[in-house]
Design a protein around this motif. Structure first.
Motif, PDB file in Angstrom:
ATOM      1  N   ALA A   2      -2.557  19.874  14.299  1.00 48.71           N
ATOM      2  CA  ALA A   2      -1.555  20.610  13.429  1.00 48.71           C
ATOM      3  C   ALA A   2      -0.440  19.975  12.621  1.00 48.71           C
ATOM      4  CB  ALA A   2      -1.039  21.875  14.352  1.00 48.71           C
ATOM      5  N   PHE A   3       0.148  19.123  13.787  1.00 46.03           N
ATOM      6  CA  PHE A   3       1.101  17.974  12.954  1.00 46.03           C
ATOM      7  C   PHE A   3       0.493  17.150  11.823  1.00 46.03           C
ATOM      8  CE2 PHE A   3       3.346  14.067  13.061  1.00 46.03           C
ATOM      9  CZ  PHE A   3       4.520  14.425  12.574  1.00 46.03           C
ATOM     10  N   ALA A   4      -0.722  16.842  12.203  1.00 45.45           N
ATOM     11  CA  ALA A   4      -1.266  15.696  11.279  1.00 45.45           C
ATOM     12  C   ALA A   4      -1.842  16.450   9.877  1.00 45.45           C
ATOM     13  CB  ALA A   4      -2.778  15.263  11.847  1.00 45.45           C
ATOM     14  N   PHE A   5      -2.409  17.690  10.005  1.00 41.47           N
ATOM     15  CA  PHE A   5      -2.639  18.363   8.791  1.00 41.47           C
ATOM     16  C   PHE A   5      -1.252  18.833   8.211  1.00 41.47           C
ATOM     17  CE2 PHE A   5      -6.798  19.102  10.693  1.00 41.47           C
ATOM     18  CZ  PHE A   5      -7.694  18.916   9.706  1.00 41.47           C
ATOM     19  N   GLY A   6      -0.358  19.247   8.923  1.00 42.42           N
ATOM     20  CA  GLY A   6       1.083  19.609   8.313  1.00 42.42           C
ATOM     21  C   GLY A   6       1.529  18.552   7.561  1.00 42.42           C
ATOM     22  N   VAL A   7       1.471  17.315   7.803  1.00 42.52           N
ATOM     23  CA  VAL A   7       1.796  16.199   7.134  1.00 42.52           C
ATOM     24  C   VAL A   7       1.179  15.848   5.928  1.00 42.52           C
ATOM     25  CG1 VAL A   7       2.169  13.467   7.034  1.00 42.52           C
ATOM     26  CG2 VAL A   7       2.893  14.929   9.126  1.00 42.52           C
ATOM     27  N   LEU A   8      -0.316  16.117   6.140  1.00 38.73           N
ATOM     28  CA  LEU A   8      -1.137  15.869   4.893  1.00 38.73           C
ATOM     29  C   LEU A   8      -0.844  17.009   3.820  1.00 38.73           C
ATOM     30  CD1 LEU A   8      -4.497  14.856   6.406  1.00 38.73           C
ATOM     31  CD2 LEU A   8      -3.190  13.381   4.954  1.00 38.73           C
ATOM     32  N   GLY A   9      -0.685  18.217   4.360  1.00 34.78           N
ATOM     33  CA  GLY A   9      -0.151  19.350   3.634  1.00 34.78           C
ATOM     34  C   GLY A   9       1.338  19.013   2.654  1.00 34.78           C
ATOM     35  N   ASN A  10       2.264  18.503   3.329  1.00 29.40           N
ATOM     36  CA  ASN A  10       3.416  18.040   2.882  1.00 29.40           C
ATOM     37  C   ASN A  10       3.119  17.239   1.737  1.00 29.40           C
ATOM     38  OD1 ASN A  10       6.532  18.532   4.460  1.00 29.40           O
ATOM     39  ND2 ASN A  10       4.617  19.252   5.455  1.00 29.40           N
ATOM     40  N   ILE A  11       2.308  16.082   1.824  1.00 31.59           N
ATOM     41  CA  ILE A  11       2.027  15.229   0.903  1.00 31.59           C
ATOM     42  C   ILE A  11       1.320  15.733  -0.346  1.00 31.59           C
ATOM     43  CG2 ILE A  11       0.793  13.093   0.516  1.00 31.59           C
ATOM     44  CD1 ILE A  11       0.847  12.038   3.191  1.00 31.59           C
ATOM     45  N   THR A  64       8.528  22.974  11.676  1.00 29.94           N
ATOM     46  CA  THR A  64       9.643  22.053  10.874  1.00 29.94           C
ATOM     47  C   THR A  64       8.943  21.686   9.607  1.00 29.94           C
ATOM     48  OG1 THR A  64      10.247  21.101  13.115  1.00 29.94           O
ATOM     49  CG2 THR A  64      11.031  19.897  11.171  1.00 29.94           C
ATOM     50  N   LEU A  65       7.682  21.390   9.573  1.00 25.26           N
ATOM     51  CA  LEU A  65       6.892  20.872   8.443  1.00 25.26           C
ATOM     52  C   LEU A  65       6.905  21.878   7.253  1.00 25.26           C
ATOM     53  CD1 LEU A  65       3.848  19.167  10.282  1.00 25.26           C
ATOM     54  CD2 LEU A  65       5.835  18.006   9.091  1.00 25.26           C
ATOM     55  N   LEU A  66       6.718  23.205   7.643  1.00 22.09           N
ATOM     56  CA  LEU A  66       7.096  24.224   6.589  1.00 22.09           C
ATOM     57  C   LEU A  66       8.503  24.177   6.025  1.00 22.09           C
ATOM     58  CD1 LEU A  66       5.571  27.733   7.924  1.00 22.09           C
ATOM     59  CD2 LEU A  66       4.747  26.137   6.007  1.00 22.09           C
ATOM     60  N   ILE A  67       9.588  23.687   6.955  1.00 21.27           N
ATOM     61  CA  ILE A  67      10.870  23.659   6.326  1.00 21.27           C
ATOM     62  C   ILE A  67      11.038  22.353   5.351  1.00 21.27           C
ATOM     63  CG2 ILE A  67      13.090  23.605   6.978  1.00 21.27           C
ATOM     64  CD1 ILE A  67      12.560  24.946   9.621  1.00 21.27           C
ATOM     65  N   THR A  68      10.396  21.595   5.897  1.00 18.26           N
ATOM     66  CA  THR A  68      10.612  20.175   4.925  1.00 18.26           C
ATOM     67  C   THR A  68       9.987  20.341   3.563  1.00 18.26           C
ATOM     68  OG1 THR A  68       8.551  19.330   5.828  1.00 18.26           O
ATOM     69  CG2 THR A  68      10.789  18.751   6.944  1.00 18.26           C
ATOM     70  N   ILE A  69       8.873  20.921   3.291  1.00 17.83           N
ATOM     71  CA  ILE A  69       8.354  20.882   2.017  1.00 17.83           C
ATOM     72  C   ILE A  69       8.741  21.953   1.015  1.00 17.83           C
ATOM     73  CG2 ILE A  69       6.199  22.406   2.946  1.00 17.83           C
ATOM     74  CD1 ILE A  69       6.077  19.533   0.235  1.00 17.83           C
ATOM     75  N   ASN A  70       9.104  22.944   1.856  1.00 18.21           N
ATOM     76  CA  ASN A  70       9.751  24.119   1.223  1.00 18.21           C
ATOM     77  C   ASN A  70      11.029  23.817   0.619  1.00 18.21           C
ATOM     78  OD1 ASN A  70       7.562  26.461   0.895  1.00 18.21           O
ATOM     79  ND2 ASN A  70       7.458  25.932   2.957  1.00 18.21           N
ATOM     80  N   SER A  71      11.820  23.299   1.451  1.00 16.53           N
ATOM     81  CA  SER A  71      13.202  22.856   1.293  1.00 16.53           C
ATOM     82  C   SER A  71      13.231  21.919  -0.085  1.00 16.53           C
ATOM     83  CB  SER A  71      13.831  21.790   2.421  1.00 16.53           C
ATOM     84  OG  SER A  71      13.931  22.829   3.204  1.00 16.53           O
ATOM     85  N   PHE A  72      12.131  21.124  -0.166  1.00 17.60           N
ATOM     86  CA  PHE A  72      11.939  20.323  -1.464  1.00 17.60           C
ATOM     87  C   PHE A  72      11.400  20.988  -2.484  1.00 17.60           C
ATOM     88  CE2 PHE A  72       9.163  17.746  -4.266  1.00 17.60           C
ATOM     89  CZ  PHE A  72       9.893  16.924  -4.680  1.00 17.60           C
ATOM     90  N   GLY A  73      10.659  21.980  -2.322  1.00 15.50           N
ATOM     91  CA  GLY A  73      10.136  23.150  -3.233  1.00 15.50           C
ATOM     92  C   GLY A  73      11.399  23.879  -3.763  1.00 15.50           C
ATOM     93  N   VAL A  74      12.287  24.148  -2.838  1.00 14.58           N
ATOM     94  CA  VAL A  74      13.333  24.974  -3.453  1.00 14.58           C
ATOM     95  C   VAL A  74      14.395  23.986  -4.473  1.00 14.58           C
ATOM     96  CG1 VAL A  74      15.743  26.154  -2.723  1.00 14.58           C
ATOM     97  CG2 VAL A  74      13.531  26.537  -1.605  1.00 14.58           C
ATOM     98  N   PHE A  75      14.572  22.876  -4.111  1.00 17.05           N
ATOM     99  CA  PHE A  75      15.217  21.726  -4.868  1.00 17.05           C
ATOM    100  C   PHE A  75      14.733  21.562  -6.142  1.00 17.05           C
ATOM    101  CE2 PHE A  75      15.468  17.402  -5.692  1.00 17.05           C
ATOM    102  CZ  PHE A  75      17.127  17.121  -6.275  1.00 17.05           C
TER     103      PHE A  75
END
Length: 295
Positions: free
Chosen positions: A9-18, A69-80
């Motif tokens: 799940a962490f691996a796919f979350g990181v790829l999803g972030n990228i 956490t990975l949901l928070i990181t990418i969506n924080s960048f999205g808001v920005f």
């Protein structure tokens, strides 16, 4: 060492972030064009307002969950980044578009998001609060994934892929795949379910692109102008065997001779008076006479 579900799940979350990071940056060429034109006329702000609202919803849902956490990181960048896009649009937009964008922001970001937070915080408690927020995110994500159907309909109607960039469709499809497996491994249907629809629509867009791009190339090939054919009859020099000029018929030669005689036969005589004024102009038009030759 075997990987557990959390590791995958962490691996796919990181790829999803990228991949999602690349998708968030995809509108940059559009805003560069707006910057060069110094106007946002002809462009719409709806996609950026919707993306901003969606990122805020997913951040709120992630804070109500654990291990997101990975949901928070990418969506924080999205808001920005979406805030920058909307601000940039407001700066260059005409007055009417600017007013409409501000109304959408007040209605969705301020009113809609504020109402969701207030309702879930005061009417629900514990795990139920997270479930309700997740359902809201799921419904809104489904609506976002259904939105490209308008572009699909336009492609089918116009038989042109001009308004459906292939690269963006590919990255959206990859993003849907990554977040689907992320939600599946975390056993979170609110994350996994909408991405199934996103994957299906992404594949549909790519298939349509392949089909109609081939048809568009075939149509353009058929519409090419035919080449101008050179005259097949030419005068050939017997000594050098070189092709020179097209051969003229007897009628054409007679017409050329007659035209030359008419030009040469028109004579204008201008006489000057003693006082410096033109007294008379005599034009003699003589019809060319062709002498007949008895055969």
């Amino acid at each position: 060492m075997a990987f557990s579900a959390d590791h995958w799940a962490f691996a796919f979350g990181v790829l999803g972030n990228i991949v999602s990071f690349i998708v968030f940056l995809s509108p940059l060429p559009t805003f560069y064009t707006i910057y060069k034109k110094k106007t946002a006329e002809g462009y719409q702000s709806i996609p950026y307002v919707v993306a901003l609202f969606s990122s805020m919803l997913w951040i709120y849902y992630a804070f109500l969950k654990t291990n997101a956490t990975l949901l928070i990181t990418i969506n924080s960048f999205g808001v920005f980044i979406e805030t920058i896009y909307v601000s940039f649009y407001l700066f260059y937009a005409p007055k009417k578009s600017r007013v409409q964008t501000i109304k959408m922001l007040l209605l969705s970001v301020v009113g809609g998001f504020g109402a969701i937070v207030l309702v879930t915080q005061f009417l629900f408690k514990g795990a139920i609060r997270g479930q309700v927020a997740g359902w809201i995110c799921l419904v809104f994500a489904l609506c976002v994934f259904v939105a490209p159907l308008g572009i699909v309909r336009k492609v089918i109607k116009t038989k042109s892929v001009e308004y459906m960039p292939l690269l963006l469709s590919v990255f959206l499809t990859l993003s849907a795949v990554m977040w689907f497996f992320y939600g599946l491994l975390l056993r979170d249907i609110n994350i996994a379910a909408p991405n199934v629809l996103g994957f299906i629509f992404g594949i549909l867009q790519m298939v349509l692109y392949v089909i109609y791009s081939k048809k568009e190339k075939a149509i353009l090939k058929e519409q090419k102008l035919p080449e101008i054919q050179k005259p097949s009859v030419v005068v050939v020099d017997e000594n050098t065997n070189d092709k020179k000029f097209p051969e003229l018929t007897q009628e054409q030669i007679i017409d050329i001779v007659r035209l030359g005689l008419m030009v040469c036969s028109e004579k204008v005589h201008v006489a000057s008076c003693p006082h410096g004024t033109t007294c008379a102009a005599k034009v003699e038009n003589e019809e060319p006479k062709l002498q007949t030759v008895d055969a």
